[in-house]
Design an enzyme around this catalytic site. Structure first.
Site, PDB file in Angstrom:
ATOM      1  N   HIS A 128     -65.834 -14.941 -21.496  1.00 41.31           N
ATOM      2  CA  HIS A 128     -66.725 -14.024 -20.787  1.00 41.31           C
ATOM      3  C   HIS A 128     -65.860 -12.864 -20.273  1.00 41.31           C
ATOM      4  CE1 HIS A 128     -69.263 -12.664 -17.416  1.00 41.31           C
ATOM      5  NE2 HIS A 128     -70.270 -13.338 -17.952  1.00 41.31           N
ATOM      6  N   ASP A 204     -62.186 -21.526 -16.806  1.00 38.84           N
ATOM      7  CA  ASP A 204     -63.488 -20.982 -16.414  1.00 38.84           C
ATOM      8  C   ASP A 204     -64.523 -22.059 -16.740  1.00 38.84           C
ATOM      9  OD1 ASP A 204     -65.927 -19.771 -16.145  1.00 38.84           O
ATOM     10  OD2 ASP A 204     -65.514 -18.102 -17.515  1.00 38.84           O
ATOM     11  N   GLN A 207     -69.918 -22.722 -17.291  1.00 37.29           N
ATOM     12  CA  GLN A 207     -70.954 -23.349 -18.114  1.00 37.29           C
ATOM     13  C   GLN A 207     -70.719 -24.849 -18.276  1.00 37.29           C
ATOM     14  OE1 GLN A 207     -73.598 -21.718 -19.208  1.00 37.29           O
ATOM     15  NE2 GLN A 207     -72.983 -19.595 -18.894  1.00 37.29           N
ATOM     16  N   LYS A 230     -75.663 -21.268 -11.499  1.00 38.73           N
ATOM     17  CA  LYS A 230     -75.940 -21.907 -12.785  1.00 38.73           C
ATOM     18  C   LYS A 230     -76.084 -23.422 -12.634  1.00 38.73           C
ATOM     19  CE  LYS A 230     -73.147 -18.511 -15.352  1.00 38.73           C
ATOM     20  NZ  LYS A 230     -74.116 -17.480 -15.727  1.00 38.73           N
ATOM     21  N   CYS A 372     -72.153 -10.623 -22.043  1.00 34.71           N
ATOM     22  CA  CYS A 372     -70.883 -10.300 -21.379  1.00 34.71           C
ATOM     23  C   CYS A 372     -69.690 -10.885 -22.121  1.00 34.71           C
ATOM     24  CB  CYS A 372     -70.878 -10.768 -19.922  1.00 34.71           C
ATOM     25  SG  CYS A 372     -72.113  -9.949 -18.927  1.00 34.71           S
TER      26      CYS A 372
END
Lengths: 414, 159
Positions: A128, A204, A207, A230, A372
């Site tokens: 991202h 990261d 997700q 999220k 993104c």
């Protein structure tokens, strides 16, 4: 909240009754949780309860309300830290605005304290923008070198040559799950090689955390970023977890209130962890909301959430592929067991923006765009994809609605 | 809720499937401007040949959704052969059609003679889909860059 498991499987109808958005939008097929999930009532109630009964600034007053607010805020931190397996949840769980801010904190702090001109930072082509641009900024300001782990046609990282790529790297920063492809990366394996090369490893997990149990102790990372909205929490709250030994050495990012222990005319002394990285009045209600979101996920159980994710990812892939065959290009691994959370696709002859528009007429909400992740989109050779992403309130009926709406789209345009 | 037919008029789908004035022109002598929509990744390049009086040729290339591509196609048809002043007038009319003022901000409806608009009138439905207005205006804003550039040249020549 109601009991939501039947034989360890999620009872989607009951889950949906916990999320007021569905009662307020009858017929909605919300397939954009990869961009932002919906919130259960208990998160909304926790935030409202805080504002109605307990609000004051935290870490400041000695009066009762201020102590209650501080207790609620710090209790949320403890629960979130335990949820991700932190060894010292109260010290290692740092609140930020979102993943993007957490990753900017990491890049800026490491840039000030650890990195010098010519130092190598390795990321991947499937990141991202939040895990690309902060490093590119460091490249501009202090002259670090940013190198990329490549992505193959199946949407997986090419790591045959990993030892050479990470050789000499000071930082290796990568996603645990691609927000475009749904690829679950072999994070721990990469982290081991990167650690052996002496690099600081950053993950990261934006997700990943919403769908899979994470244990930050054993995953091999030094620093992990994720975001609240999220994973059923509010917007405006994210988390940076870090090993306390490393966080102790890292210089602060933003300066101001709460992050100092002393200020004199000739300088300042930074506060202890985690406050060193939390300048200014923090997002108190949002942290409390995220604490409630974690309680909600715990009440369902991460095992059940993960198996639901695996099942719906497989189902979506098979049903969409089965209905359209070669007329649709699905990005990411063809092996459903390597996917999580989303299905990115291109319907032949119809632009993703038009796909999303027709789907919207059928109350099917998907994201269309570059997500993104423009370097990845260029790598895939597309300007945009349509992405359906899933969570525990989605079931086979949502997948069927997606397939039906895609058929209508095809008939309309072709 | 607005029906899809409001947005995807037959003329729009026709210009999407059979784009007019598609391609590039040699730069120079042609003037070129590029436009991007960072929101959805749409890209466009507009090429204009100008003989000092009129736009003698115009082409566009790029990628985008049906609204973005058809709007580019309709625009090139609408301004080909026009003077710079006439092209500006067409841009103004197009913006009014989408309920935008000259700066591209939302404005009150202004009465427009749709019969004079020809095929461009097909874009009127876009105004009811706020998320798609940027798709429709991309080509026009990119073309405006060239018009501004040509205006500067004309001003310079008159000095």
């Amino acid at each position: 909240m109601t009991e939501v498991l039947i034989d360890n499987h999620i009872d989607v109808a009951k889950v949906r009754s916990d999320f007021p958005i569905f009662a307020n939008n009858p017929g909605l097929h919300y397939l954009d949780s990869g961009a932002s999930s919906q919130r259960p009532s208990m998160v909304l109630e926790a935030m409202e309860n805080y504002y109605r009964f307990h609000h004051a600034n935290v870490h400041r007053g000695v009066y009762r309300l201020a102590e209650e607010a501080t207790e609620l805020y710090e209790s949320a931190r403890e629960r979130i830290g335990r949820f991700i397996g932190a060894t010292h949840p109260g010290r290692e769980t740092i609140f930020s605005k979102n993943s993007t801010e957490a990753l900017n904190l990491v890049a800026n702090s490491l840039g000030r304290g650890f990195l010098r001109q010519g130092d190598k930072v390795v990321i991947t082509k499937m990141e991202h923008h939040a895990n690309i641009v902060p490093w590119q900024m460091l490249a501009q300001y202090i002259g670090i070198q940013v190198e990329f782990i490549d992505v193959d046609d199946e949407g997986e990282l090419i790591i045959d040559d990993l030892e050479r790529i990470v050789d000499g790297a000071k930082v290796v920063s990568l996603t645990l799950t691609s927000n475009v492809l749904g690829t679950v990366t072999p994070f721990t394996g990469i982290a081991q090689v990167a650690k052996a090369a002496g690099a600081i490893v950053v993950g990261d997990a934006s997700q990943f955390v919403p769908h899979r149990q994470i244990d930050v102790k054993s995953i091999g990372a030094d620093l992990i970023a994720f975001t609240g909205h999220k994973m059923f929490g509010p917007t405006g709250i994210g988390v940076l977890w870090g090993r306390s030994e490393l966080l102790d050495q890292m210089p602060p990012f933003l300066g101001g209130g709460d992050m100092i222990s002393d200020v004199r005319l000739d300088g300042f002394v930074a506060n202890e962890l985690p406050y060193k990285f939390e300048a200014g009045t923090p997002p108190i209600a949002e942290a409390i909301g995220l604490g409630a979101a974690v309680d909600y996920m715990n009440s369902i159980g991460m095992d059940a959430i993960e198996s639901h994710d695996r099942e719906i990812s497989r189902l979506a892939y098979e049903k969409v592929k089965g209905a359209f065959g070669d007329e649709i290009k699905i990005f990411g691994p063809s092996d459903p067991s390597k996917r999580s959370g989303c299905l990115s696709f291109e319907l032949e002859g119809v632009h993703p923006h038009d796909v999303a528009q027709v789907l919207d007429q059928n109350l099917v909400n998907v994201r269309a765009g570059h997500h993104c992740a423009k370097p990845l989109m260029r790598h895939l050779g597309v300007a945009a994809t349509a992405r359906a992403s899933f969570h525990i309130y989605n079931d086979e009926a949502d997948v069927d609605a997606l397939v039906d709406a895609l058929k209508e789209t095809r008939n309309f345009f072709i | 809720m607005q029906g899809l037919e409001d947005l995807y008029r037959e003329i729009i789908l026709d210009h999407y499937k059979n784009p007019r004035n598609s391609g590039t022109l040699e730069v120079p002598p042609a003037h070129q401007a590029d436009g991007y929509n960072p929101l959805c990744g749409d890209e466009i390049s507009i090429y204009v040949n100008y003989d000092g009086e009129r736009i003698t040729d115009i082409k566009n290339s790029g990628q985008g959704c049906s609204i973005s591509r058809s709007s580019a196609s309709l625009m090139t048809n609408a301004v080909k052969g026009k003077t710079i002043a006439e092209a500006r007038e067409t841009i103004k009319t197009f913006k009014r059609l989408l309920l935008l003022d000259e700066e591209g901000e939302k404005s009150e409806p202004v009465e427009i003679d749709l019969r004079k608009l020809g095929e461009l009138a097909a874009l009127q439905g876009v105004s009811k889909f706020p998320a798609r207005i940027k798709c429709a205006t991309l080509a026009w804003n990119t073309f405006t860059q060239i018009v501004d550039e040509l205006d500067l040249q004309i001003d310079g020549a008159n000095d």
